[in-house]
Design a protein around this motif. Structure first.
Motif, PDB file in Angstrom:
ATOM      1  N   ILE A 186       2.830   0.118  37.991  1.00  0.00           N
ATOM      2  CA  ILE A 186       1.382   0.164  37.810  1.00  0.00           C
ATOM      3  C   ILE A 186       0.682  -0.114  39.136  1.00  0.00           C
ATOM      4  CG2 ILE A 186       1.246  -2.266  37.166  1.00  0.00           C
ATOM      5  CD1 ILE A 186      -0.936  -1.493  35.151  1.00  0.00           C
ATOM      6  N   SER A 187      -0.460   0.547  39.318  1.00  0.00           N
ATOM      7  CA  SER A 187      -1.339   0.274  40.455  1.00  0.00           C
ATOM      8  C   SER A 187      -2.738   0.073  39.890  1.00  0.00           C
ATOM      9  CB  SER A 187      -1.339   1.445  41.437  1.00  0.00           C
ATOM     10  OG  SER A 187      -2.328   1.261  42.437  1.00  0.00           O
ATOM     11  N   LYS A 188      -3.385  -1.002  40.311  1.00  0.00           N
ATOM     12  CA  LYS A 188      -4.745  -1.286  39.854  1.00  0.00           C
ATOM     13  C   LYS A 188      -5.709  -1.037  41.002  1.00  0.00           C
ATOM     14  CE  LYS A 188      -4.063  -5.514  38.489  1.00  0.00           C
ATOM     15  NZ  LYS A 188      -4.175  -6.836  37.819  1.00  0.00           N
ATOM     16  N   ASP A 189      -6.637  -0.118  40.798  1.00  0.00           N
ATOM     17  CA  ASP A 189      -7.652   0.224  41.796  1.00  0.00           C
ATOM     18  C   ASP A 189      -7.049   0.558  43.156  1.00  0.00           C
ATOM     19  OD1 ASP A 189      -9.766  -0.052  39.980  1.00  0.00           O
ATOM     20  OD2 ASP A 189      -9.957  -2.201  40.397  1.00  0.00           O
ATOM     21  N   GLU A 233      -2.907  -6.450  33.248  1.00  0.00           N
ATOM     22  CA  GLU A 233      -2.647  -5.132  33.845  1.00  0.00           C
ATOM     23  C   GLU A 233      -3.857  -4.208  33.720  1.00  0.00           C
ATOM     24  OE1 GLU A 233       2.152  -4.619  33.370  1.00  0.00           O
ATOM     25  OE2 GLU A 233       0.932  -4.472  31.548  1.00  0.00           O
ATOM     26  N   MET A 234      -4.697  -4.444  32.727  1.00  0.00           N
ATOM     27  CA  MET A 234      -5.882  -3.616  32.507  1.00  0.00           C
ATOM     28  C   MET A 234      -7.121  -4.157  33.228  1.00  0.00           C
ATOM     29  SD  MET A 234      -5.194  -0.922  30.742  1.00  0.00           S
ATOM     30  CE  MET A 234      -6.793  -0.418  30.106  1.00  0.00           C
ATOM     31  N   THR A 235      -6.956  -5.179  34.051  1.00  0.00           N
ATOM     32  CA  THR A 235      -8.086  -5.749  34.780  1.00  0.00           C
ATOM     33  C   THR A 235      -8.305  -4.958  36.063  1.00  0.00           C
ATOM     34  OG1 THR A 235      -7.608  -7.908  33.825  1.00  0.00           O
ATOM     35  CG2 THR A 235      -9.055  -7.879  35.740  1.00  0.00           C
ATOM     36  N   ALA A 236      -8.904  -3.785  35.895  1.00  0.00           N
ATOM     37  CA  ALA A 236      -9.210  -2.885  37.009  1.00  0.00           C
ATOM     38  C   ALA A 236     -10.143  -1.802  36.488  1.00  0.00           C
ATOM     39  CB  ALA A 236      -7.930  -2.259  37.552  1.00  0.00           C
ATOM     40  N   VAL A 288      -0.495   4.392  35.959  1.00  0.00           N
ATOM     41  CA  VAL A 288       0.891   4.135  35.584  1.00  0.00           C
ATOM     42  C   VAL A 288       1.726   5.287  36.140  1.00  0.00           C
ATOM     43  CG1 VAL A 288       2.515   3.874  33.673  1.00  0.00           C
ATOM     44  CG2 VAL A 288       0.200   2.923  33.491  1.00  0.00           C
ATOM     45  N   ILE A 289       2.785   4.929  36.852  1.00  0.00           N
ATOM     46  CA  ILE A 289       3.679   5.930  37.444  1.00  0.00           C
ATOM     47  C   ILE A 289       5.068   5.732  36.864  1.00  0.00           C
ATOM     48  CG2 ILE A 289       4.742   6.750  39.588  1.00  0.00           C
ATOM     49  CD1 ILE A 289       2.251   5.794  41.054  1.00  0.00           C
ATOM     50  N   GLY A 290       5.648   6.823  36.373  1.00  0.00           N
ATOM     51  CA  GLY A 290       7.010   6.780  35.852  1.00  0.00           C
ATOM     52  C   GLY A 290       7.910   7.666  36.691  1.00  0.00           C
ATOM     53  N   ILE A 291       8.973   7.090  37.222  1.00  0.00           N
ATOM     54  CA  ILE A 291       9.953   7.843  38.005  1.00  0.00           C
ATOM     55  C   ILE A 291      11.339   7.395  37.563  1.00  0.00           C
ATOM     56  CG2 ILE A 291      10.880   8.343  40.305  1.00  0.00           C
ATOM     57  CD1 ILE A 291       8.082   7.764  41.441  1.00  0.00           C
ATOM     58  N   GLU A 319      16.872  12.403  34.120  1.00  0.00           N
ATOM     59  CA  GLU A 319      16.851  13.039  32.802  1.00  0.00           C
ATOM     60  C   GLU A 319      15.438  13.408  32.374  1.00  0.00           C
ATOM     61  OE1 GLU A 319      16.806   9.898  29.247  1.00  0.00           O
ATOM     62  OE2 GLU A 319      18.699   9.920  30.299  1.00  0.00           O
ATOM     63  N   TRP A 320      14.438  12.784  33.008  1.00  0.00           N
ATOM     64  CA  TRP A 320      13.052  13.154  32.737  1.00  0.00           C
ATOM     65  C   TRP A 320      12.282  13.243  34.050  1.00  0.00           C
ATOM     66  CZ3 TRP A 320       9.951   8.927  34.081  1.00  0.00           C
ATOM     67  CH2 TRP A 320      10.541   7.667  34.023  1.00  0.00           C
ATOM     68  N   SER A 321      11.231  14.069  34.024  1.00  0.00           N
ATOM     69  CA  SER A 321      10.453  14.346  35.234  1.00  0.00           C
ATOM     70  C   SER A 321       9.470  13.221  35.546  1.00  0.00           C
ATOM     71  CB  SER A 321       9.688  15.660  35.064  1.00  0.00           C
ATOM     72  OG  SER A 321      10.588  16.726  34.860  1.00  0.00           O
ATOM     73  N   ASP A 322       9.086  13.139  36.812  1.00  0.00           N
ATOM     74  CA  ASP A 322       8.125  12.135  37.253  1.00  0.00           C
ATOM     75  C   ASP A 322       6.826  12.273  36.455  1.00  0.00           C
ATOM     76  OD1 ASP A 322      10.083  11.566  39.090  1.00  0.00           O
ATOM     77  OD2 ASP A 322       8.965  12.284  40.822  1.00  0.00           O
ATOM     78  N   PHE A 323       6.123  11.155  36.335  1.00  0.00           N
ATOM     79  CA  PHE A 323       4.984  11.075  35.437  1.00  0.00           C
ATOM     80  C   PHE A 323       3.900  10.189  36.036  1.00  0.00           C
ATOM     81  CE2 PHE A 323       3.012   8.427  32.152  1.00  0.00           C
ATOM     82  CZ  PHE A 323       2.469   9.381  31.310  1.00  0.00           C
ATOM     83  N   ILE A 324       2.651  10.616  35.944  1.00  0.00           N
ATOM     84  CA  ILE A 324       1.518   9.793  36.372  1.00  0.00           C
ATOM     85  C   ILE A 324       0.452   9.836  35.295  1.00  0.00           C
ATOM     86  CG2 ILE A 324      -0.399   9.534  38.001  1.00  0.00           C
ATOM     87  CD1 ILE A 324       1.387  10.526  40.198  1.00  0.00           C
ATOM     88  N   LEU A 325      -0.098   8.667  34.986  1.00  0.00           N
ATOM     89  CA  LEU A 325      -1.187   8.545  34.015  1.00  0.00           C
ATOM     90  C   LEU A 325      -2.283   7.689  34.633  1.00  0.00           C
ATOM     91  CD1 LEU A 325      -2.361   8.817  31.107  1.00  0.00           C
ATOM     92  CD2 LEU A 325      -1.108   6.715  30.569  1.00  0.00           C
ATOM     93  N   SER A 326      -3.480   8.234  34.749  1.00  0.00           N
ATOM     94  CA  SER A 326      -4.626   7.497  35.260  1.00  0.00           C
ATOM     95  C   SER A 326      -5.492   7.084  34.081  1.00  0.00           C
ATOM     96  CB  SER A 326      -5.415   8.363  36.230  1.00  0.00           C
ATOM     97  OG  SER A 326      -6.541   7.664  36.698  1.00  0.00           O
ATOM     98  N   ILE A 327      -5.824   5.787  34.023  1.00  0.00           N
ATOM     99  CA  ILE A 327      -6.613   5.258  32.912  1.00  0.00           C
ATOM    100  C   ILE A 327      -7.891   4.624  33.466  1.00  0.00           C
ATOM    101  CG2 ILE A 327      -6.627   3.692  30.941  1.00  0.00           C
ATOM    102  CD1 ILE A 327      -3.511   3.701  31.142  1.00  0.00           C
ATOM    103  N   PRO A 328      -9.018   5.322  33.387  1.00  0.00           N
ATOM    104  CA  PRO A 328     -10.281   4.692  33.780  1.00  0.00           C
ATOM    105  C   PRO A 328     -10.720   3.765  32.638  1.00  0.00           C
ATOM    106  CG  PRO A 328     -10.644   6.981  33.143  1.00  0.00           C
ATOM    107  CD  PRO A 328      -9.188   6.722  33.049  1.00  0.00           C
ATOM    108  N   THR A 329     -11.166   2.566  32.993  1.00  0.00           N
ATOM    109  CA  THR A 329     -11.565   1.607  31.966  1.00  0.00           C
ATOM    110  C   THR A 329     -13.077   1.522  31.856  1.00  0.00           C
ATOM    111  OG1 THR A 329     -11.545  -0.236  33.530  1.00  0.00           O
ATOM    112  CG2 THR A 329      -9.492   0.220  32.353  1.00  0.00           C
ATOM    113  N   THR A 330     -13.515   0.984  30.721  1.00  0.00           N
ATOM    114  CA  THR A 330     -14.937   0.741  30.513  1.00  0.00           C
ATOM    115  C   THR A 330     -15.181  -0.760  30.437  1.00  0.00           C
ATOM    116  OG1 THR A 330     -14.742   0.820  28.108  1.00  0.00           O
ATOM    117  CG2 THR A 330     -15.236   2.882  29.227  1.00  0.00           C
ATOM    118  N   ALA A 331     -16.407  -1.159  30.600  1.00  0.00           N
ATOM    119  CA  ALA A 331     -16.749  -2.593  30.570  1.00  0.00           C
ATOM    120  C   ALA A 331     -16.671  -3.112  29.145  1.00  0.00           C
ATOM    121  CB  ALA A 331     -18.128  -2.811  31.135  1.00  0.00           C
TER     122      ALA A 331
END
Length: 104
Positions: free
Chosen positions: A42-45, A74-77, A82-85, A92-104
């Protein structure tokens, strides 16, 4: 735990289900993918990548659904990525990236 639905709220637990592309058959999702420590980070901001606190799991068992449960910390951003490698030599599975913009 907060409801695992949209919109994702900053500093609240969040659960999302994803599917991982089968590396051997890119037209398909990987059934029962093997997920090991270090595969998901995970990367935050735009900060440094760190391992997820809770390792994603296949749920229900035997399916293509992968449950990602993120803690309130983890959601404090404003933007959680989220990056999956797959760390194995024979992916067996391909690389994966999910960006989650949060609301207040």
């Amino acid at each position: 735990m907060a409801a695992p639905y949209n919109p994702p709220v900053k500093a609240e637990d969040f659960v999302i289900y994803v599917a991982l592309q089968d590396a051997a058959d890119p037209k398909s999702f990987k059934a029962t993918p093997t997920i090991a420590a270090g595969d998901f980070k995970i990367s935050k901001d735009g900060g440094a990548l760190t391992n997820l606190t809770t390792l994603p799991v296949v749920e229900p068992a035997g399916s293509t659904l992968v449950k990602i449960a993120l803690s309130a910390t983890e959601m404090t951003a404003d933007n959680v990525v989220v990056i999956g490698i797959d760390q194995t030599a024979t992916k067996e599975w391909s690389d994966f990236i999910l960006s989650i913009p949060t609301t207040a």
